[in-house]
Design a protein around this motif. Structure first.
Motif, short mmCIF file in Angstrom:
data_model
loop_
_atom_site.label_atom_id
_atom_site.label_comp_id
_atom_site.label_asym_id
_atom_site.label_seq_id
_atom_site.Cartn_x
_atom_site.Cartn_y
_atom_site.Cartn_z
N ARG A 124 40.45 -28.40 80.62
CA ARG A 124 39.53 -28.92 79.59
C ARG A 124 38.09 -28.53 79.93
O ARG A 124 37.33 -28.09 79.07
CB ARG A 124 39.66 -30.44 79.49
N HIS A 229 42.12 -29.05 66.06
CA HIS A 229 42.48 -28.25 67.22
C HIS A 229 41.28 -27.45 67.73
O HIS A 229 41.08 -27.29 68.94
CB HIS A 229 43.62 -27.28 66.87
N HIS A 232 38.64 -29.80 69.50
CA HIS A 232 39.06 -30.26 70.83
C HIS A 232 39.38 -29.09 71.77
O HIS A 232 39.81 -29.32 72.90
CB HIS A 232 40.28 -31.17 70.71
N HIS A 234 41.82 -27.05 71.83
CA HIS A 234 43.21 -27.13 72.30
C HIS A 234 43.77 -25.76 72.66
O HIS A 234 44.54 -25.65 73.62
CB HIS A 234 44.08 -27.79 71.22
N ARG A 237 42.45 -24.73 76.07
CA ARG A 237 42.97 -25.63 77.10
C ARG A 237 44.44 -25.33 77.37
O ARG A 237 44.89 -25.30 78.53
CB ARG A 237 42.77 -27.08 76.67
N GLN A 238 45.22 -25.09 76.30
CA GLN A 238 46.63 -24.75 76.48
C GLN A 238 46.76 -23.43 77.20
O GLN A 238 47.62 -23.26 78.09
CB GLN A 238 47.30 -24.67 75.10
N TYR A 275 51.52 -26.55 70.54
CA TYR A 275 50.61 -27.32 71.38
C TYR A 275 51.41 -28.41 72.10
O TYR A 275 52.52 -28.76 71.72
CB TYR A 275 49.53 -27.97 70.53
N TYR A 279 48.08 -32.88 72.59
CA TYR A 279 47.18 -32.17 71.71
C TYR A 279 47.54 -32.38 70.24
O TYR A 279 46.67 -32.53 69.39
CB TYR A 279 47.19 -30.67 72.03
N GLU A 280 48.83 -32.34 69.94
CA GLU A 280 49.25 -32.55 68.55
C GLU A 280 48.89 -33.95 68.07
O GLU A 280 48.40 -34.13 66.95
CB GLU A 280 50.77 -32.33 68.41
N GLU A 282 46.51 -35.83 69.22
CA GLU A 282 45.06 -35.93 69.13
C GLU A 282 44.57 -35.28 67.83
O GLU A 282 43.68 -35.82 67.15
CB GLU A 282 44.41 -35.26 70.34
#
Length: 342
Positions: A124, A229, A232, A234, A237-238, A275, A279-280, A282
């Motif tokens: 993150r 997404h 954030h 995502h 981060r992923q 994700y 994440y999903e 969020e």
């Protein structure tokens, strides 16, 4: 501090072994035996690191050496000179198996905790610190790879595109974030009804998803989810989390090329892995909050999620949001959000 011990002396010139008495008087080693009388400063000697239960060796100036089974005496000499600190710790652990097992358990727990919390937190932070120029480069490379492998030109008419672009502008104005948002239209029988968000704010919407939606509010819910997404980060981060600690360290040291080189992994990561569950959920929560502010309900996103699940058997690859968590759970969470329940 006097440290007496018995040892075997080798002069370094022959294989002759001579039993000797050794005394350390706090400054010098006095070695006495048949035909041997030496006085050496301990600082001139090197104590070989311990190796299990083998004999300890003190290397003398000039190539001679002392060998002894008196482990305790040599440990006291090491403590006196500060030699082999790390090796002495390893040797102590080797002789205390309960300590070794306890430390192994601690190490395993630390590794699990790092993978569970540490690596996601590091990913993150790395995503937040990635310069926008690198983010845009990753996104453009990913879009080119998607176009080469999975996507085709959109067949939507100009009027329909303009309506959806206007809807997308409304979503990003409400949700903000300061990204250079862009809506891309593509056709993809291979992917079917699908939407993808790239890190820079590019959102890809397939013709099949537009055809599946019954009204613009359903597409608005999808677009809000994809923008969430982006907000954030995502995707990055992923990507970093999947690549592991190597990329996080590289970015921390300023090696942004490592991040850019991972762009080739992003399309397949999004299509095949989706994700993570967190994440999903969020993104669902953020999109649901947007829909509540705009329309007072999360029903459009609930409806299209259920319709997407019903159509998922018709696509070759995992479709939009079809991995973790399950659709019924997500719909239930959106309902709870609408009802003001946690």
């Amino acid at each position: 501090m006097e440290v007496p011990f018995r040892a075997t002396y080798f002069d370094g010139k022959s294989a002759r072994a001579c039993p000797v008495e050794v005394l350390y008087d706090g400054r010098r080693l006095r070695v006495k035996g048949e035909g041997v009388a030496l006085e050496l400063y301990l600082e001139e000697c090197r104590i070989a690191p311990p190796l299990g239960r083998t004999r300890r060796v003190v290397v003398l100036p000039g190539g001679g050496r002392l060998e002894t089974d008196d482990q305790e005496a040599i440990r006291r000499l090491e403590k006196e000179t500060g030699q082999n600190l790390g090796q002495r710790l390893v040797d102590a652990l080797e002789r205390r198996w309960p300590w070794v097992l306890a430390l192994l358990v601690v190490l395993l727990l630390f590794g699990w905790a790092f993978l569970r919390w540490g690596l996601p937190a590091a990913a993150r932070q790395a995503a937040l610190l990635t310069p926008m120029g690198v983010v845009e480069s990753i996104s453009e490379q990913a879009l080119r790879l998607l176009d080469d492998q999975f996507l085709a030109p959109s067949q939507l008419g100009p009027g329909q595109r303009q309506e959806l672009e206007a809807l997308f502008r409304e979503v990003v104005v409400w949700m903000g974030g300061g990204y250079p948002y862009r809506l891309e239209f593509r056709a993809s029988p291979q992917l079917g009804p699908n939407a993808l968000a790239l890190p820079s704010g590019v959102v890809v919407l397939t013709d099949e998803l537009v055809a599946l939606a019954k009204d613009h509010r359903e597409l608005e819910g999808v677009l809000a989810h994809e923008v969430a997404h982006v907000l954030h980060r995502h995707s990055l981060r992923q990507l970093y989390q999947g690549a592991g600690l190597y990329v996080v360290i590289a970015l921390a040291l300023g090696d942004v090329a490592s991040a850019t080189s991972l762009a080739a992994s992003l399309p397949l990561l999004l299509l095949q892995s989706g994700y993570s569950r967190a994440y999903e959920l969020e993104a669902d929560a953020t999109a649901g909050a947007y829909l509540m502010r705009r329309h007072g309900t999360t029903a459009p996103l609930q409806t299209i999620l259920l319709r997407l699940e019903a159509s998922s058997g018709k696509v070759a690859l995992p479709g939009y949001l079809s991995t973790h968590p399950s659709t019924p759970e997500r719909v239930e969470r959106l309902r709870r959000l609408e009802q003001g329940r946690p």
